[in-house]
Write a protein that holds these residues in place. Structure first.
Motif, PDB file in Angstrom:
ATOM      1  N   ILE A  38       0.848  -1.197   0.000  1.00 50.97           N
ATOM      2  CA  ILE A  38       0.000   0.000   0.000  1.00 50.97           C
ATOM      3  C   ILE A  38       0.883   1.247   0.000  1.00 50.97           C
ATOM      4  O   ILE A  38       0.650   2.211  -0.715  1.00 50.97           O
ATOM      5  N   TYR A  39       1.945   1.190   0.814  1.00 48.62           N
ATOM      6  CA  TYR A  39       2.873   2.319   0.898  1.00 48.62           C
ATOM      7  C   TYR A  39       3.486   2.624  -0.476  1.00 48.62           C
ATOM      8  O   TYR A  39       3.512   3.761  -0.927  1.00 48.62           O
ATOM      9  N   LEU A  40       3.967   1.553  -1.134  1.00 43.97           N
ATOM     10  CA  LEU A  40       4.624   1.751  -2.433  1.00 43.97           C
ATOM     11  C   LEU A  40       3.643   2.263  -3.473  1.00 43.97           C
ATOM     12  O   LEU A  40       4.010   2.999  -4.379  1.00 43.97           O
ATOM     13  N   LYS A  41       2.375   1.906  -3.328  1.00 42.24           N
ATOM     14  CA  LYS A  41       1.377   2.343  -4.304  1.00 42.24           C
ATOM     15  C   LYS A  41       0.961   3.796  -4.068  1.00 42.24           C
ATOM     16  O   LYS A  41       0.785   4.562  -5.008  1.00 42.24           O
ATOM     17  N   HIS A  42       0.774   4.183  -2.794  1.00 43.21           N
ATOM     18  CA  HIS A  42       0.140   5.478  -2.520  1.00 43.21           C
ATOM     19  C   HIS A  42       1.079   6.531  -1.954  1.00 43.21           C
ATOM     20  O   HIS A  42       0.749   7.708  -1.969  1.00 43.21           O
ATOM     21  N   CYS A  43       2.195   6.168  -1.402  1.00 40.65           N
ATOM     22  CA  CYS A  43       2.974   7.119  -0.620  1.00 40.65           C
ATOM     23  C   CYS A  43       4.358   7.408  -1.194  1.00 40.65           C
ATOM     24  O   CYS A  43       4.946   8.445  -0.900  1.00 40.65           O
ATOM     25  N   LYS A  44       4.871   6.480  -1.985  1.00 40.22           N
ATOM     26  CA  LYS A  44       6.258   6.572  -2.439  1.00 40.22           C
ATOM     27  C   LYS A  44       6.529   7.793  -3.328  1.00 40.22           C
ATOM     28  O   LYS A  44       7.637   8.324  -3.304  1.00 40.22           O
ATOM     29  N   THR A  45       5.529   8.269  -4.067  1.00 38.95           N
ATOM     30  CA  THR A  45       5.734   9.444  -4.928  1.00 38.95           C
ATOM     31  C   THR A  45       6.296  10.621  -4.142  1.00 38.95           C
ATOM     32  O   THR A  45       7.098  11.382  -4.675  1.00 38.95           O
ATOM     33  N   CYS A  46       5.866  10.775  -2.903  1.00 38.85           N
ATOM     34  CA  CYS A  46       6.364  11.890  -2.093  1.00 38.85           C
ATOM     35  C   CYS A  46       7.347  11.432  -1.022  1.00 38.85           C
ATOM     36  O   CYS A  46       8.324  12.114  -0.760  1.00 38.85           O
ATOM     37  N   HIS A  47       7.046  10.294  -0.397  1.00 45.34           N
ATOM     38  CA  HIS A  47       7.864   9.891   0.758  1.00 45.34           C
ATOM     39  C   HIS A  47       9.010   8.953   0.384  1.00 45.34           C
ATOM     40  O   HIS A  47       9.822   8.620   1.251  1.00 45.34           O
ATOM     41  N   GLY A  48       9.077   8.513  -0.885  1.00 43.11           N
ATOM     42  CA  GLY A  48      10.180   7.661  -1.325  1.00 43.11           C
ATOM     43  C   GLY A  48      10.029   6.214  -0.866  1.00 43.11           C
ATOM     44  O   GLY A  48       9.443   5.958   0.185  1.00 43.11           O
ATOM     45  N   ALA A  49      10.541   5.274  -1.651  1.00 43.89           N
ATOM     46  CA  ALA A  49      10.411   3.848  -1.336  1.00 43.89           C
ATOM     47  C   ALA A  49      11.105   3.510  -0.019  1.00 43.89           C
ATOM     48  O   ALA A  49      10.712   2.589   0.677  1.00 43.89           O
ATOM     49  N   ASP A  50      12.143   4.286   0.372  1.00 46.88           N
ATOM     50  CA  ASP A  50      12.894   3.991   1.598  1.00 46.88           C
ATOM     51  C   ASP A  50      12.596   5.000   2.706  1.00 46.88           C
ATOM     52  O   ASP A  50      13.319   5.073   3.691  1.00 46.88           O
ATOM     53  N   GLY A  57       8.323  15.370  -2.753  1.00 46.31           N
ATOM     54  CA  GLY A  57       8.015  15.384  -1.326  1.00 46.31           C
ATOM     55  C   GLY A  57       8.770  16.479  -0.590  1.00 46.31           C
ATOM     56  O   GLY A  57       8.204  17.206   0.233  1.00 46.31           O
ATOM     57  N   THR A  58      10.076  16.614  -0.890  1.00 43.97           N
ATOM     58  CA  THR A  58      10.885  17.640  -0.258  1.00 43.97           C
ATOM     59  C   THR A  58      10.326  19.027  -0.573  1.00 43.97           C
ATOM     60  O   THR A  58      10.189  19.867   0.316  1.00 43.97           O
ATOM     61  N   GLY A  59       9.960  19.213  -1.847  1.00 39.52           N
ATOM     62  CA  GLY A  59       9.391  20.498  -2.271  1.00 39.52           C
ATOM     63  C   GLY A  59       8.128  20.831  -1.495  1.00 39.52           C
ATOM     64  O   GLY A  59       7.857  21.990  -1.186  1.00 39.52           O
ATOM     65  N   LEU A  60       7.343  19.812  -1.171  1.00 36.73           N
ATOM     66  CA  LEU A  60       6.081  20.038  -0.463  1.00 36.73           C
ATOM     67  C   LEU A  60       6.289  20.165   1.045  1.00 36.73           C
ATOM     68  O   LEU A  60       5.402  20.612   1.765  1.00 36.73           O
ATOM     69  N   GLY A  61       7.454  19.724   1.528  1.00 34.73           N
ATOM     70  CA  GLY A  61       7.739  19.856   2.958  1.00 34.73           C
ATOM     71  C   GLY A  61       7.695  18.550   3.734  1.00 34.73           C
ATOM     72  O   GLY A  61       7.502  18.560   4.950  1.00 34.73           O
ATOM     73  N   ALA A  62       7.854  17.408   3.037  1.00 28.91           N
ATOM     74  CA  ALA A  62       7.835  16.119   3.748  1.00 28.91           C
ATOM     75  C   ALA A  62       9.179  15.877   4.425  1.00 28.91           C
ATOM     76  O   ALA A  62      10.221  16.278   3.919  1.00 28.91           O
ATOM     77  N   ARG A  63       9.153  15.212   5.569  1.00 30.60           N
ATOM     78  CA  ARG A  63      10.387  14.907   6.297  1.00 30.60           C
ATOM     79  C   ARG A  63      10.854  13.489   5.979  1.00 30.60           C
ATOM     80  O   ARG A  63      10.142  12.712   5.368  1.00 30.60           O
ATOM     81  N   LYS A  64      12.051  13.192   6.478  1.00 32.58           N
ATOM     82  CA  LYS A  64      12.590  11.848   6.374  1.00 32.58           C
ATOM     83  C   LYS A  64      11.972  11.007   7.486  1.00 32.58           C
ATOM     84  O   LYS A  64      12.064  11.381   8.660  1.00 32.58           O
TER      85      LYS A  64
END
Ligand code: HEC
Length: 115
Positions: A38-50, A57-64
């Protein structure tokens, strides 16, 4: 002869009913949910596979996600809340797209990202 037939039918119904009943219980459903998928399908575009944010994601303000300070100060309820509600203009809400069980299954994925 007729009785034997009835007995077989009755036994078959019970066995079939039990299968249907068990395949519909939430417990077996929860076990089928693959949080990483689910993560790889919905979240990886911004939060990265790892768990390291992508350029988007960085541009939008997501953290590591591996950030130990963040991991220590957040809690599972806040992670679930964030996935449900999102943040306006930064992250879309997922409460309409994913079931509560799927959202819950994402928590250990996020907790699992380590430096
Ligand atoms: C469009 C890009 C995008 C997508 C897709 C996305 N996020 Fe986010 N996410 C963000 C941004 C940007 C933030 C920072 C929001 C803020 O600071 O309020 C964030 C914050 C978070 C946080 C909180 C981190 C913190 O700083 O407290 C969690 C947890 C999270 N996202 C999980 C997910 C999960 C799980 C998914 C997939 C179901 C997902 N996100 C999908 C962009 C995204």
């Amino acid at each position: 002869m007729k009785n034997k037939y009835l007995l077989t039918t009755a036994l078959f119904s019970v066995a079939f009913g039990a299968c249907t009943f068990f395949s519909e219980t939430p417990v077996s459903k929860a076990a089928d949910i693959d949080g990483m998928k689910i993560y790889l399908k919905h979240c990886k575009t911004c939060h990265g596979a790892d768990g390291n944010p992508t350029d988007l994601g960085t541009g939008l303000g997501a953290r590591k996600f591996a950030d130990p300070e963040w991991q220590a100060k957040t809690n599972d309820e806040r992670i679930i809340e964030q996935i449900n509600e999102g943040t306006p203009e930064m992250m879309m809400p997922f409460k309409e797209k994913l079931t509560p069980e799927e959202i819950k299954a994402l928590v250990p994925v996020i907790r699992g990202f380590k430096e």
